[in-house]
Design an enzyme around this catalytic site. Sequence first.
Site, PDB file in Angstrom:
ATOM      1  N   GLU A   1       0.843  -1.205   0.000  1.00 61.87           N
ATOM      2  CA  GLU A   1       0.000   0.000   0.000  1.00 61.87           C
ATOM      3  C   GLU A   1       0.876   1.252   0.000  1.00 61.87           C
ATOM      4  O   GLU A   1       2.029   1.211   0.422  1.00 61.87           O
ATOM      5  CB  GLU A   1      -0.865   0.010   1.281  1.00 61.87           C
ATOM      6  N   ASP A   2       0.296   2.358  -0.429  1.00 62.23           N
ATOM      7  CA  ASP A   2       1.018   3.629  -0.355  1.00 62.23           C
ATOM      8  C   ASP A   2       0.907   4.236   1.041  1.00 62.23           C
ATOM      9  O   ASP A   2       1.895   4.665   1.619  1.00 62.23           O
ATOM     10  CB  ASP A   2       0.499   4.607  -1.423  1.00 62.23           C
TER      11      ASP A   2
ATOM     12  N   ILE B   1      -1.568   4.310   4.893  1.00 60.82           N
ATOM     13  CA  ILE B   1      -2.708   3.947   5.746  1.00 60.82           C
ATOM     14  C   ILE B   1      -3.092   5.191   6.530  1.00 60.82           C
ATOM     15  O   ILE B   1      -2.257   5.787   7.213  1.00 60.82           O
ATOM     16  CB  ILE B   1      -2.350   2.807   6.714  1.00 60.82           C
ATOM     17  N   ASP B   2      -4.327   5.604   6.365  1.00 61.87           N
ATOM     18  CA  ASP B   2      -4.805   6.805   7.053  1.00 61.87           C
ATOM     19  C   ASP B   2      -5.758   6.355   8.160  1.00 61.87           C
ATOM     20  O   ASP B   2      -5.347   6.078   9.279  1.00 61.87           O
ATOM     21  CB  ASP B   2      -5.471   7.719   6.016  1.00 61.87           C
TER      22      ASP B   2
ATOM     23  N   PHE C   1      -2.348  15.796   4.629  1.00 60.80           N
ATOM     24  CA  PHE C   1      -2.525  15.178   3.311  1.00 60.80           C
ATOM     25  C   PHE C   1      -1.245  15.320   2.508  1.00 60.80           C
ATOM     26  O   PHE C   1      -0.737  16.414   2.321  1.00 60.80           O
ATOM     27  CB  PHE C   1      -3.708  15.789   2.561  1.00 60.80           C
TER      28      PHE C   1
ATOM     29  N   ARG D   1       0.901  12.790  -8.654  1.00 62.70           N
ATOM     30  CA  ARG D   1       1.555  11.471  -8.553  1.00 62.70           C
ATOM     31  C   ARG D   1       2.954  11.531  -9.142  1.00 62.70           C
ATOM     32  O   ARG D   1       3.816  10.727  -8.804  1.00 62.70           O
ATOM     33  CB  ARG D   1       0.777  10.418  -9.359  1.00 62.70           C
TER      34      ARG D   1
ATOM     35  N   ASP E   1      -1.645  10.875  -4.850  1.00 66.30           N
ATOM     36  CA  ASP E   1      -2.323  11.930  -5.601  1.00 66.30           C
ATOM     37  C   ASP E   1      -3.282  12.754  -4.760  1.00 66.30           C
ATOM     38  O   ASP E   1      -3.675  12.361  -3.663  1.00 66.30           O
ATOM     39  CB  ASP E   1      -3.139  11.305  -6.732  1.00 66.30           C
TER      40      ASP E   1
HETATM   41  P1  IMP Z   1      -7.623   4.824   4.603  1.00 65.49           P
HETATM   42  O1  IMP Z   1      -8.657   3.935   4.017  1.00 65.49           O
HETATM   43  O2  IMP Z   1      -8.226   6.001   5.324  1.00 65.49           O
HETATM   44  O3  IMP Z   1      -6.581   4.113   5.443  1.00 65.49           O
HETATM   45  O4  IMP Z   1      -6.863   5.492   3.410  1.00 65.49           O
HETATM   46  C1  IMP Z   1      -6.092   4.749   2.588  1.00 65.49           C
HETATM   47  C2  IMP Z   1      -6.096   5.227   1.150  1.00 65.49           C
HETATM   48  O5  IMP Z   1      -6.493   6.585   0.999  1.00 65.49           O
HETATM   49  C3  IMP Z   1      -4.694   5.158   0.644  1.00 65.49           C
HETATM   50  O6  IMP Z   1      -4.473   3.934  -0.010  1.00 65.49           O
HETATM   51  C4  IMP Z   1      -4.601   6.332  -0.305  1.00 65.49           C
HETATM   52  O7  IMP Z   1      -4.960   5.943  -1.601  1.00 65.49           O
HETATM   53  C5  IMP Z   1      -5.595   7.333   0.210  1.00 65.49           C
HETATM   54  N1  IMP Z   1      -4.958   8.366   1.067  1.00 65.49           N
HETATM   55  C6  IMP Z   1      -5.045   8.489   2.410  1.00 65.49           C
HETATM   56  N2  IMP Z   1      -4.329   9.532   2.857  1.00 65.49           N
HETATM   57  C7  IMP Z   1      -3.755  10.075   1.764  1.00 65.49           C
HETATM   58  C8  IMP Z   1      -2.851  11.193   1.585  1.00 65.49           C
HETATM   59  O8  IMP Z   1      -2.426  11.908   2.510  1.00 65.49           O
HETATM   60  N3  IMP Z   1      -2.475  11.427   0.294  1.00 65.49           N
HETATM   61  C9  IMP Z   1      -2.893  10.690  -0.759  1.00 65.49           C
HETATM   62  N4  IMP Z   1      -3.718   9.635  -0.634  1.00 65.49           N
HETATM   63  C10 IMP Z   1      -4.149   9.340   0.620  1.00 65.49           C
HETATM   64 MG    MG Z   2      -4.120   3.617  -1.906  1.00 61.67          MG
END
Ligand code: IMP
Ligand code: MG
Length: 183
Positions: free
Chosen positions: A94-95, A97-98, A148, A161, A155
């Site tokens: 994954e890129d 995890i938020d 962010f 990107r 992106d």
């Molecule tokens: P989550 O589901 O909230 O954990 O978010 C995960 C997905 O949201 C990641 O795989 C990213 O594609 C996108 N995402 C979350 N935070 C960011 C950020 O700061 N920049 C870009 N993409 C993000």
């Molecule tokens: Mg992602």
Amino acid sequence: MLIKREDIIDRATNLARAIHEDYKGKRPVLLCVLKGASSFYLHLLEALQDVRQGFYTEFIRLSSYEGSETTGKVKVGGGLNYSDLTGKDVIIVEDIIDTGTTLYNLLPLIKAEAKPKSLEVCSLLVKRLSTPTKLDAKYIGFSIPPQFVIGFGLDYNELYRDLKDIWVISQQGIDFDPKELHK
Ligand code: IMP
Ligand code: MG
């Protein structure tokens, strides 16, 4: 700038070594979550090749974000046959995890549909939150503040990107209208 490209590549090398320690003699499937993880994925594969770690490659396309807000729902795109993961050691790449929502949805889906032998997560970035995320990734590149970020595959509405390094998005970056690019 938040993280320099050189530092990302160094970190990918270290993560590849850690993966190699855990998967020696095995052939894990590295499942790239498109599109954001693509740049990180390529560097990780290269570092795994350097340490002679075998792997399979697979790709899955997901999205849950519109702008900088999570929509809470995860859309699974095409590209993956779950049967290609069955009985194998799988590492999701994954890129970032938020909130953890994406993986919280994806992990049970893969477990149920693909029945892998094992399932782990390798994420380039994890956001430090006041509330604990819903899951743990075994391999983490960097822990970053809850802002962010863009660049190196990440992106904002499909923009940025292509940036070489990882940056925290600016107000100017948020306000930019991509139609300006295609006049
Ligand atoms: P989550 O589901 O909230 O954990 O978010 C995960 C997905 O949201 C990641 O795989 C990213 O594609 C996108 N995402 C979350 N935070 C960011 C950020 O700061 N920049 C870009 N993409 C993000
Ligand atoms: Mg992602």
